[in-house]
Motif scaffolding. Structure first.
Motif, short mmCIF file in Angstrom:
data_model
loop_
_atom_site.label_atom_id
_atom_site.label_comp_id
_atom_site.label_asym_id
_atom_site.label_seq_id
_atom_site.Cartn_x
_atom_site.Cartn_y
_atom_site.Cartn_z
N ARG A 104 -15.44 -37.59 61.70
CA ARG A 104 -14.30 -37.93 62.57
C ARG A 104 -14.79 -38.44 63.93
NH1 ARG A 104 -10.13 -33.16 63.04
NH2 ARG A 104 -8.97 -34.82 64.17
N TYR B 142 -12.98 -31.52 67.35
CA TYR B 142 -13.08 -31.64 65.89
C TYR B 142 -13.79 -30.44 65.26
CZ TYR B 142 -11.92 -36.54 66.93
OH TYR B 142 -11.32 -37.68 67.39
N ALA C 240 -17.58 -34.69 68.73
CA ALA C 240 -17.00 -33.68 67.84
C ALA C 240 -16.67 -32.41 68.63
CB ALA C 240 -17.94 -33.37 66.69
N LYS D 63 -16.15 -42.00 63.62
CA LYS D 63 -15.05 -42.97 63.50
C LYS D 63 -14.41 -43.22 64.87
CE LYS D 63 -10.81 -44.05 60.99
NZ LYS D 63 -10.19 -44.66 62.17
N TRP D 64 -14.16 -42.17 65.62
CA TRP D 64 -13.56 -42.31 66.95
C TRP D 64 -14.43 -43.20 67.84
CZ3 TRP D 64 -15.05 -41.17 71.96
CH2 TRP D 64 -14.03 -41.14 72.93
N ILE E 35 -6.52 -38.09 57.13
CA ILE E 35 -7.14 -38.25 58.45
C ILE E 35 -7.88 -39.58 58.53
CG2 ILE E 35 -8.90 -37.31 60.01
CD1 ILE E 35 -8.11 -34.52 58.99
N ILE E 36 -8.54 -39.95 57.42
CA ILE E 36 -9.23 -41.24 57.32
C ILE E 36 -8.89 -41.82 55.95
CG2 ILE E 36 -11.46 -42.45 57.37
CD1 ILE E 36 -12.61 -40.18 59.02
N LEU F 172 -11.18 -35.41 53.83
CA LEU F 172 -10.56 -36.13 54.95
C LEU F 172 -9.55 -37.16 54.44
CD1 LEU F 172 -13.71 -36.71 57.21
CD2 LEU F 172 -11.73 -35.28 57.78
N ASP G 255 -13.76 -46.78 66.76
CA ASP G 255 -12.36 -47.22 66.67
C ASP G 255 -12.01 -48.25 67.74
OD1 ASP G 255 -11.49 -45.90 64.44
OD2 ASP G 255 -10.55 -44.23 65.51
N ARG H 146 -17.37 -32.95 58.17
CA ARG H 146 -16.05 -33.53 58.44
C ARG H 146 -15.89 -33.83 59.93
NH1 ARG H 146 -11.14 -32.27 55.48
NH2 ARG H 146 -10.28 -31.54 57.47
#
Length: 461
Positions: free
Chosen positions: A294, A62, A57, A297-298, A411-412, A406, A301, A290
């Motif tokens: 993020r 982020y 982050a 998730k990254w 974004i998601i 988000l 991914d 938030r």
């Protein structure tokens, strides 16, 4: 705040203002949340790979996207970290899942700590010394191609402990903190193999956790685990990465079981803040959540495709500070048991998939059942007591606001989150435990009655 941060801060305010100005109808996207009430923040962590969402982050920007200017500092141990959050020298921290629960309950330090974000699933293992492994190996019932069939149960350790007992020697193992996942996972594994890990009796002033113990468990800080075992002070330990793989690289020990094998997709760390912080700075709380979502998730991914880049970041001395190869051994979807016995374990570290970031009440209740099982909770409690405490500490309401914003910001996607319209905060009964005992978070007392070793209704030391 340095000059660059000041410029960025000014630009951030301008961009938020523009977003507000140009939005005439419909959702105002993330600007609808309002600007953060506190922009400059300091977060703490322990040098473990599961602090990764905080590092990512920060490194991926982020936090700055949310108007937050964050300083990240490693802490000496879990107690120092917790005290920092309580006294305000830290605004939040990477925490053991049991820490906010125990603090709110008043076990040890009393403070109202909450979590709006679960940091990961899995990520731990139990490692034993080479000497202990040599004695365990003949007791393992199944081999395939010369390699042990996993999971390896503590049944194979029991004869080793009996040998120590006959020789009048204590069998000692390390865990990272009395209310850590590691303590409860190590105890769970031992007890499932018929080895008593000992009781706590805080009402009598005994917080050693060694009453009636056949294996003596004590606290060792994570980075010191390998050297403590190498010195012969302990015969094994339960810890997060990279300190199990470090034992393999140094050829001083063998990880015998991962927490994924003890409890598939178990919740691990959380991000902890004080209840007072969340009340005083609601926008800041949602925005930092938030950023962490993020980052998580990254990390997951592209089928863990970003993990090599994450490992490079984590290997820096200001984060975990272990060699790239050591961290990569588990973070990139593999895990090495004995030297050369490297196996694919894609879910050894999970940061986002399987709703890993959602703070489930049932996760909190599992920790509470283990606190009661081993005497940290001295007396019987009603099912409602467990549920009420879980709801005080775990805050899916904050998480939901962050997630929905988000989704609104595109974004998601909504499909990557729980269905909030139907979500109760309780997972369906879980069955993937090493002892095949089902766990239903809505029935904690019934769950406790299922264990052969551990306190049950009416028991008091």
């Amino acid at each position: 705040m340095n000059w660059t941060q000041s410029i960025n801060k000014g630009l951030k305010k301008v961009s938020v203002g523009i977003a507000l100005a140009i939005s005439i109808t419909g959702v105002v996207q993330s600007a609808e949340l309002g600007e953060p009430e506190k922009e400059e923040l300091k977060f703490g962590f322990i040098k473990l790979t599961d602090m990764a969402p905080i590092a990512i982050a920060y490194e991926n920007g982020y936090f700055e996207d949310e108007g937050l200017y964050v300083t990240i500092e490693s802490q000496a141990n879990w107690k120092v970290l917790l005290n920092g959050v309580i006294d305000g020298s830290l605004d939040g921290a990477h925490m053991l899942a049991g820490q906010p629960i125990a603090a709110t309950m008043g076990y040890g330090t009393k403070a109202n700590i909450i979590t709006p974000f679960s940091m990961d699933l899995n990520g731990n293992a139990i490692t034993v010394s080479n000497d202990t492994w040599k004695k365990m190996k003949p007791n393992i019932p199944k081999m395939a191609d010369g390699r042990p069939v996993h999971p390896i149960k503590a049944d194979s350790l029991k004869p080793v402990i009996e040998e120590y007992k006959e020789a009048g020697k204590p069998f000692k193992m390390g865990m990272v903190f009395p209310v850590s996942t590691h303590n409860y996972e190590l105890r769970y594994w031992l007890a499932a193999g018929g080895i008593h890990p000992g009781y706590y009796a805080p009402h009598k002033g005994d917080t050693s956790g060694q009453i009636d113990a056949e294996a003596l468990l004590s606290v060792t800080p994570p980075p010191q685990m390998p050297s403590t075992m190498e010195a012969g002070t302990i015969e094994g330990y339960c810890v997060g990465e990279p300190w199990n793989q470090q034992a393999v690289f140094k050829n001083i020990g063998v990880p015998v079981v991962t927490d994924y094998e003890i409890w598939k997709n178990n919740p691990e760390k959380v991000f902890g803040i004080t209840e007072a912080f969340a009340t005083k700075y609601p926008n800041t709380t949602i925005r930092l959540t938030r950023a962490l979502i993020r980052a998580a998730k990254w990390l997951d991914d592209n089928n863990n495709g970003n993990r090599p880049a994450a490992v490079k970041i984590l290997s820096q001395s200001n984060y975990v500070g272990a060699d790239y190869e050591v961290i990569a051994n588990s973070m990139t979807g593999t895990f090495e048991y004995e030297k050369g016995d490297k196996r694919a374990v894609p879910d050894f570290n999970v940061f986002f998939r399987y709703n890993a970031t959602y703070p489930y009440y049932s996760d909190a209740i599992w920790y509470l059942t283990q606190m009661r099982r081993w005497g940290q909770i001295s007396e019987d409690k009603s099912d409602q007591w467990y549920k009420d405490l879980a709801a005080k500490v775990y805050r899916p309401d904050i998480y939901e606001k962050a997630a929905k914003s988000l989704i609104a910001d595109k974004i998601i996607s909504a499909s990557e989150f729980p269905d909030f319209a139907k979500e109760t905060g309780y997972k369906p009964p879980q069955q993937h435990f090493i002892d095949d005992i089902f766990y239903d978070g809505s029935k904690p007392n019934a769950y406790l009655e299922k264990f052969a070793i551990g306190l049950k209704k009416g028991d008091k030391l």
